[in-house]
Design a protein around this motif. Structure first.
Motif, short mmCIF file in Angstrom:
data_model
loop_
_atom_site.label_atom_id
_atom_site.label_comp_id
_atom_site.label_asym_id
_atom_site.label_seq_id
_atom_site.Cartn_x
_atom_site.Cartn_y
_atom_site.Cartn_z
N GLY A 64 78.23 -61.58 99.87
CA GLY A 64 79.35 -61.94 100.74
C GLY A 64 79.08 -61.56 102.18
N TYR A 65 80.01 -61.94 103.06
CA TYR A 65 79.93 -61.52 104.46
C TYR A 65 81.34 -61.39 104.99
N HIS A 66 81.50 -60.66 106.09
CA HIS A 66 82.82 -60.52 106.72
C HIS A 66 83.05 -61.69 107.66
N ASN A 115 89.54 -74.05 102.75
CA ASN A 115 88.42 -74.83 103.29
C ASN A 115 87.72 -74.00 104.36
N ASP A 116 86.53 -73.56 104.03
CA ASP A 116 85.74 -72.74 104.96
C ASP A 116 84.83 -73.68 105.76
N TRP A 117 85.43 -74.33 106.76
CA TRP A 117 84.70 -75.31 107.58
C TRP A 117 83.40 -74.72 108.09
N THR A 177 87.07 -61.95 104.04
CA THR A 177 85.71 -61.85 103.47
C THR A 177 85.41 -63.15 102.75
N ASP A 178 84.19 -63.64 102.89
CA ASP A 178 83.79 -64.85 102.16
C ASP A 178 82.62 -64.52 101.26
N PHE A 179 82.75 -64.90 99.99
CA PHE A 179 81.66 -64.66 99.04
C PHE A 179 80.80 -65.92 98.89
N PHE A 233 82.76 -79.43 105.10
CA PHE A 233 83.80 -78.61 104.46
C PHE A 233 83.13 -77.73 103.42
N GLU A 234 83.82 -76.68 103.00
CA GLU A 234 83.42 -75.92 101.82
C GLU A 234 84.65 -75.78 100.94
N LEU A 235 84.56 -76.31 99.73
CA LEU A 235 85.65 -76.24 98.76
C LEU A 235 85.70 -74.82 98.19
N GLU A 236 86.77 -74.11 98.52
CA GLU A 236 86.88 -72.72 98.06
C GLU A 236 88.31 -72.42 97.63
N THR A 237 88.47 -71.31 96.95
CA THR A 237 89.79 -70.72 96.77
C THR A 237 89.75 -69.36 97.46
N SER A 284 86.21 -67.41 97.81
CA SER A 284 85.27 -67.49 96.67
C SER A 284 83.84 -67.82 97.07
N GLY A 285 83.68 -68.53 98.19
CA GLY A 285 82.43 -69.25 98.42
C GLY A 285 82.59 -70.66 97.85
N THR A 286 81.77 -71.56 98.34
CA THR A 286 81.83 -72.96 97.91
C THR A 286 81.74 -73.07 96.39
N ILE A 287 82.67 -73.83 95.81
CA ILE A 287 82.73 -73.93 94.35
C ILE A 287 82.16 -75.27 93.90
N ALA A 340 78.96 -70.70 113.25
CA ALA A 340 79.00 -71.89 112.40
C ALA A 340 80.22 -71.89 111.50
N LYS A 341 80.92 -70.76 111.43
CA LYS A 341 82.02 -70.62 110.48
C LYS A 341 83.33 -70.18 111.12
N ASN A 342 83.27 -69.52 112.29
CA ASN A 342 84.48 -68.83 112.75
C ASN A 342 85.38 -69.67 113.65
#
Ligand code: MN
Length: 424
Positions: free
Chosen positions: A167-169, A241-243, A134-136, A207-211, A356-359, A261-263
């Motif tokens: 969020g989304y799955h 990193n949620d590319w 899951t990504d928030f 990139f997306e900076l996440e934890t 987390s989603g991009t921080i 765009a994400k998977n």
């Protein structure tokens, strides 16, 4: 969460440099292989790993009653699933064995070649089998930036944003451990000013900076996890990193949200740093105004002071730091995310990953994506080699690093790194 293993005064008989991510107070969990081992559980200390299967086989972990095959399985799920009494006990026992005044392993030098290996000599594997991801979208600075860019600066946040952690799955199958490479994704995009889409390689790879946090305790369908009990279900954290392919995303996301765009790839760091090791770095977050609904309220300090940075490594190996952010900027905490995720009775499983989603932070140098750093491509970033980046080029590597620091104690995550290859 008072843990003896967190004592900042502890010292190890294994050499740990002051800038290391892995002092004796960390004791993260990972999974490694080398030319003799296909997959063994391990921990990190300084520049070394400690093989937990071999420790177990040589009777160092007997009191914990962990089945041998939980430590040479192809994931840590079974070990983590034993629960925090066991995994915290294991962390405490490892801390004991590594302390300078403990000689059980220190003096057993015949076993060192089996148990202690240099990190540079082993390959880290994806530590958990991730059933669901899951990504928030929980950073207020990030959501405000994106809303400002694409919608309306006066109403950057949509009406729901301050009332629930959006969020989304996501897709679990394409989450890879640090050190991988992948080909630039291809897909449909709508060129600016056109009415018909075209097919081709993404031009706006980001990139997306996440934890991320890893679920350590399952629930059954119908059960909900409260903010108060959430920490019992969170085993630990990783960098993530949620590319994202922004041009594919812009065309496809209406009305159901991110998809292709994400998977195509996501990258996670190999070491799961336990919530217990992170507990000395808990801190306050943003004040939530308006007040959230009762099931999302919490007490105490639930944010964590984790310094985060993003580096673009160009083909000539120059490292360009493009972002320095912090996990403490999260508006919604992990505990709230988990309470929200399960409030409808959705079940969670050991090994699930929640990102987390991009921080982003409030300053332009703290933005956690190229979309924001280059402000949709209008402010390119200069690299050391003289080239510019609006987004990520082929043959670039993106490296994320993260660490907590307080007094002289530094707890880090290791690298989260991946390289972009040209589209096939
Ligand atoms: Mn994301």
């Amino acid at each position: 969460m008072n843990s003896k293993a967190n004592d900042p005064k502890l010292k190890s008989w294994i050499d740990v440099k002051s800038e290391s991510d892995f002092p004796i107070q960390n004791i993260p969990f990972g999974l490694y292989s080398d030319n003799k081992v296909s997959h063994h559980a391990c921990t990190a200390i300084g520049e070394f790993i400690i093989d937990l299967y071999e420790l177990q086989r040589h009777d160092f972990l007997d009191a914990l009653a962990i089945p041998d095959n939980f430590l040479n399985a192809d994931s840590l799920n079974d070990l983590i699933g034993m629960g925090k009494i066991t995994t915290n006990g294991l962390r405490e026992r490892l801390s004991e064995l590594l302390q300078h005044n403990n000689f059980e392993l220190q003096d057993n030098t015949d076993l060192h070649f089996l148990i202690i290996k240099k990190q540079s000599d082993v390959k880290m594997l994806l530590p958990v089998h991730i059933g669901d991801y899951t990504d928030f979208y929980s950073s207020i600075d990030h959501a405000t930036n994106v809303g400002t860019m694409f919608r309306d600066p006066a109403n950057a946040l949509l009406p729901n944003w301050k009332h629930l952690p959006v969020g989304y799955h996501g897709r679990a199958s394409s989450i890879c451990v640090s050190g991988h490479s992948f080909h630039r994704p291809k897909g449909q995009t709508l060129p600016a000013g056109d009415t018909q889409p075209v097919f081709g390689a993404s031009k706006l790879l980001d990139f997306e900076l996440e934890t991320g946090f890893i679920i350590g305790k399952s629930t059954k369908m119908g059960e909900s996890v409260t903010t108060e009990k959430a920490d019992d279900h969170i085993f630990g954290m990783v960098l993530f990193n949620d590319w994202s392919a922004r041009d594919i995303q812009t065309w496809e996301y209406v009305p159901l949200g991110p998809f292709l765009a994400k998977n195509f790839a996501s990258t996670m760091s190999p070491w799961i740093v336990t919530l217990e090791a992170l507990s000395p770095f808990r801190t306050k977050g943003y004040v939530q105004e308006p007040k959230v609904l009762p099931y999302l309220q919490y007490s105490g300090e639930k944010n964590i002071d984790i310094n985060l940075e993003v580096i673009i490594k160009t083909e000539n190996n120059d490292e360009n730091t493009v972002c320095q952010s912090n996990y403490k900027y999260m508006y919604w905490t992990m505990e709230q995310q988990l309470a929200h995720h399960t409030v409808n009775g959705c079940n969670i499983n050991v090994g699930d990953m929640m990102a987390s989603g991009t921080i982003s932070g409030p300053l332009p140098t703290e933005y956690g994506s190229m979309l924001e750093l280059s402000w949709r491509g209008t402010k390119p970033l200069k690299m050391k080699d003289g080239t510019e980046r609006k987004f990520i080029n082929d043959k670039d590597s993106v490296i994320m690093r993260g660490y907590c620091k307080k007094d002289n104690l530094r707890i880090g995550f290791g690298n989260c790194e991946a390289k972009v290859l040209p589209a096939t």
